[in-house]
Design a protein around this motif. Structure first.
Motif, mmCIF file in Angstrom:
data_model
loop_
_atom_site.group_PDB
_atom_site.id
_atom_site.type_symbol
_atom_site.label_atom_id
_atom_site.label_comp_id
_atom_site.label_asym_id
_atom_site.label_seq_id
_atom_site.Cartn_x
_atom_site.Cartn_y
_atom_site.Cartn_z
ATOM 1 N N ARG A 86 19.074 -1.241 -30.605
ATOM 2 C CA ARG A 86 18.560 -2.070 -31.798
ATOM 3 C C ARG A 86 19.309 -2.987 -32.541
ATOM 4 O O ARG A 86 20.769 -2.730 -32.358
ATOM 5 C CB ARG A 86 17.968 -1.308 -32.820
ATOM 6 C CG ARG A 86 16.700 -0.487 -32.157
ATOM 7 C CD ARG A 86 16.139 0.498 -33.430
ATOM 8 N NE ARG A 86 15.750 -0.112 -34.618
ATOM 9 C CZ ARG A 86 15.389 0.639 -35.929
ATOM 10 N NH1 ARG A 86 15.792 2.003 -35.749
ATOM 11 N NH2 ARG A 86 15.107 -0.019 -36.694
ATOM 12 N N ILE A 87 19.052 -4.125 -32.891
ATOM 13 C CA ILE A 87 19.724 -5.312 -33.432
ATOM 14 C C ILE A 87 20.234 -4.796 -34.787
ATOM 15 O O ILE A 87 19.431 -3.919 -35.498
ATOM 16 C CB ILE A 87 18.890 -6.423 -33.476
ATOM 17 C CG1 ILE A 87 20.107 -7.733 -34.138
ATOM 18 C CG2 ILE A 87 17.745 -6.312 -34.408
ATOM 19 C CD1 ILE A 87 19.285 -9.055 -33.872
ATOM 20 N N THR A 88 21.498 -5.107 -35.251
ATOM 21 C CA THR A 88 22.084 -4.805 -36.414
ATOM 22 C C THR A 88 22.054 -5.913 -37.466
ATOM 23 O O THR A 88 22.523 -5.841 -38.582
ATOM 24 C CB THR A 88 23.634 -4.471 -36.391
ATOM 25 O OG1 THR A 88 24.396 -5.542 -35.897
ATOM 26 C CG2 THR A 88 23.860 -3.247 -35.288
ATOM 27 N N LEU A 89 21.252 -6.939 -37.198
ATOM 28 C CA LEU A 89 21.310 -8.171 -37.908
ATOM 29 C C LEU A 89 19.960 -8.334 -38.565
ATOM 30 O O LEU A 89 18.781 -7.783 -38.016
ATOM 31 C CB LEU A 89 21.803 -9.344 -37.424
ATOM 32 C CG LEU A 89 23.283 -9.277 -37.005
ATOM 33 C CD1 LEU A 89 23.446 -10.178 -35.899
ATOM 34 C CD2 LEU A 89 24.120 -9.038 -37.973
ATOM 35 N N LEU A 115 28.231 2.212 -41.466
ATOM 36 C CA LEU A 115 28.683 2.610 -40.462
ATOM 37 C C LEU A 115 28.015 3.382 -39.547
ATOM 38 O O LEU A 115 27.510 3.313 -38.331
ATOM 39 C CB LEU A 115 30.248 2.803 -40.220
ATOM 40 C CG LEU A 115 30.935 3.406 -38.901
ATOM 41 C CD1 LEU A 115 30.823 2.031 -37.952
ATOM 42 C CD2 LEU A 115 32.435 3.809 -39.080
ATOM 43 N N ALA A 116 27.758 4.584 -40.444
ATOM 44 C CA ALA A 116 26.536 5.454 -39.794
ATOM 45 C C ALA A 116 25.360 4.965 -39.330
ATOM 46 O O ALA A 116 24.824 5.335 -38.374
ATOM 47 C CB ALA A 116 26.572 6.569 -40.695
ATOM 48 N N ASP A 117 24.889 3.993 -40.193
ATOM 49 C CA ASP A 117 23.592 3.246 -39.951
ATOM 50 C C ASP A 117 23.708 2.492 -38.652
ATOM 51 O O ASP A 117 22.858 2.573 -37.976
ATOM 52 C CB ASP A 117 23.166 2.367 -41.104
ATOM 53 C CG ASP A 117 22.861 3.241 -42.509
ATOM 54 O OD1 ASP A 117 22.568 4.548 -42.530
ATOM 55 O OD2 ASP A 117 22.671 2.563 -43.540
ATOM 56 N N TYR A 160 28.444 -7.892 -32.899
ATOM 57 C CA TYR A 160 29.812 -7.548 -33.112
ATOM 58 C C TYR A 160 30.135 -6.348 -34.111
ATOM 59 O O TYR A 160 30.990 -5.967 -34.269
ATOM 60 C CB TYR A 160 30.781 -8.428 -33.651
ATOM 61 C CG TYR A 160 31.197 -9.505 -32.253
ATOM 62 C CD1 TYR A 160 30.925 -9.235 -31.039
ATOM 63 C CD2 TYR A 160 31.746 -10.641 -32.577
ATOM 64 C CE1 TYR A 160 31.163 -10.146 -30.006
ATOM 65 C CE2 TYR A 160 32.021 -11.738 -31.739
ATOM 66 C CZ TYR A 160 31.783 -11.342 -30.298
ATOM 67 O OH TYR A 160 32.009 -12.392 -29.408
ATOM 68 N N THR A 161 28.943 -5.982 -34.647
ATOM 69 C CA THR A 161 28.942 -5.073 -36.151
ATOM 70 C C THR A 161 29.665 -3.913 -35.843
ATOM 71 O O THR A 161 30.479 -3.484 -36.651
ATOM 72 C CB THR A 161 27.255 -5.069 -36.550
ATOM 73 O OG1 THR A 161 26.755 -6.325 -36.570
ATOM 74 C CG2 THR A 161 27.516 -4.567 -38.011
ATOM 75 N N LEU A 162 29.198 -3.076 -34.663
ATOM 76 C CA LEU A 162 29.829 -1.839 -34.707
ATOM 77 C C LEU A 162 31.224 -2.075 -34.596
ATOM 78 O O LEU A 162 31.914 -1.139 -35.234
ATOM 79 C CB LEU A 162 29.113 -1.307 -33.459
ATOM 80 C CG LEU A 162 29.512 0.296 -33.132
ATOM 81 C CD1 LEU A 162 29.330 1.283 -34.682
ATOM 82 C CD2 LEU A 162 28.998 0.925 -32.044
ATOM 83 N N SER A 163 31.594 -2.829 -33.745
ATOM 84 C CA SER A 163 33.452 -2.955 -33.654
ATOM 85 C C SER A 163 33.784 -3.352 -34.880
ATOM 86 O O SER A 163 35.004 -2.972 -35.245
ATOM 87 C CB SER A 163 33.618 -3.738 -32.204
ATOM 88 O OG SER A 163 33.129 -4.818 -32.486
ATOM 89 N N LEU A 197 21.649 2.549 -35.063
ATOM 90 C CA LEU A 197 20.889 1.430 -34.626
ATOM 91 C C LEU A 197 21.383 1.111 -33.007
ATOM 92 O O LEU A 197 20.565 0.783 -32.218
ATOM 93 C CB LEU A 197 21.254 0.218 -35.434
ATOM 94 C CG LEU A 197 20.528 0.128 -36.846
ATOM 95 C CD1 LEU A 197 20.846 -0.968 -37.705
ATOM 96 C CD2 LEU A 197 18.785 0.092 -36.435
ATOM 97 N N ARG A 198 22.645 1.096 -32.818
ATOM 98 C CA ARG A 198 23.161 0.704 -31.579
ATOM 99 C C ARG A 198 22.949 1.766 -30.625
ATOM 100 O O ARG A 198 22.493 1.557 -29.416
ATOM 101 C CB ARG A 198 24.513 0.422 -31.636
ATOM 102 C CG ARG A 198 24.837 -0.801 -32.608
ATOM 103 C CD ARG A 198 24.154 -2.081 -32.197
ATOM 104 N NE ARG A 198 24.304 -2.589 -30.783
ATOM 105 C CZ ARG A 198 23.534 -3.132 -30.006
ATOM 106 N NH1 ARG A 198 22.568 -3.493 -30.479
ATOM 107 N NH2 ARG A 198 24.112 -3.548 -28.986
ATOM 108 N N ALA A 199 22.758 3.070 -30.959
ATOM 109 C CA ALA A 199 22.643 4.165 -30.188
ATOM 110 C C ALA A 199 21.102 3.991 -29.621
ATOM 111 O O ALA A 199 20.582 4.266 -28.484
ATOM 112 C CB ALA A 199 22.408 5.640 -30.788
#
Length: 258
Positions: A205-208, A194-196, A172-175, A200-202
């Motif tokens: 890739r996982i954000t955790l 947020l930029a990072d 859920y990190t991006l939202s 990653l989501r583009a």
């Protein structure tokens, strides 16, 4: 040495797979679906699943428990105050779970559900499996608990060492950070995070995992005493929020509609 990998499930869940490379024993956290775990075990037949750790009763966290226990004989650890399928060990605040050479302390963190727990291990490096209480950049919805309960739970987790790695259960990190930016548009650390995460989501890739120190700097639900956060909460409610709990409640209400 413990290696931790994410097994994706459903649309945005993560089942956390802990592997002890010395013994080739493993454990999983919140297997809402048995199949990703069974597929991994089939592809790695030398490994043995010994333990299943459950944070709360929602189906996307427990749906695979019975099938995994039947297939592997793994012990199921879950909160005493909730109905957990095939549970072997009922856990209360302050209890400890030993698995794979790790000692996890059980932290009761009600709010998302009334009996929700988290698992914290300090050694060899601080690890937190927070379920749906603390997310990267956000927090869970209040399905059963009160704003006061959830705020207290988040403050308890925020007080853990800043280097604690946070393994939550959803991508859920991006939202969450897009909401956080609406709350704190001038937070430079948040802007960089947020930029990072967007990058990653583009790249799919996982954000955790996250870190407690980073959450303190960028997660509005942990920043209810910050003047800028309170001001935005007041704007949302159209009235002064006089306590950190009321600021939290305003933020959660806003996020529900964001």
């Amino acid at each position: 040495m413990i290696q931790i990998d994410a097994l994706p499930a459903f649309s945005d869940n993560y089942i956390w797979l802990l592997q002890d490379t010395a013994t080739q024993c493993c454990a999983v956290v919140d297997p809402g679906d048995a199949q990703p775990v069974l597929d991994w075990l089939s592809a790695n037949p030398q490994w043995r699943l010994t333990d299943i750790l459950i944070t709360h009763h929602h189906h996307d966290h427990v749906g695979g428990v019975e099938a995994l226990k039947a297939a592997t004989g793994a012990r199921v650890h879950g909160p005493v105050a909730e109905s957990i399928p095939a549970r072997d060990v009922a856990l209360s605040d302050g209890d400890h779970v030993q698995t794979l050479g790790l000692d996890f302390e059980v932290l009761e963190v009600p709010g998302h559900t009334l009996g929700h727990i988290a698992f914290y291990s300090a050694i060899p490096r601080p690890l937190l499996f927070s379920g749906d209480t603390l997310f990267a950049g956000g927090c869970g919805r209040l399905f059963e608990g009160t704003p006061g309960q959830m705020h207290a739970s988040l403050q308890r987790l925020s007080a853990l060492p800043e280097g604690t790695q946070v393994y939550c259960a959803h991508e859920y990190t991006l939202s969450n950070l897009r909401f956080a930016q609406a709350v704190e548009p001038d937070n430079a650390v948040l802007q960089q995070r947020l930029a990072d995460v967007e990058r990653l989501r583009a790249e799919q890739r996982i954000t955790l995992p996250s870190r407690i120190g980073l959450e303190r700097q960028t997660n509005p639900f942990l920043r209810t005493t910050e003047t800028s956060v309170k001001q935005k909460a007041d704007e949302w409610t159209g009235d002064a929020n006089l306590t950190p709990v009321s600021v939290f409640a305003a933020l959660r209400s806003w996020k529900n509609q964001f």
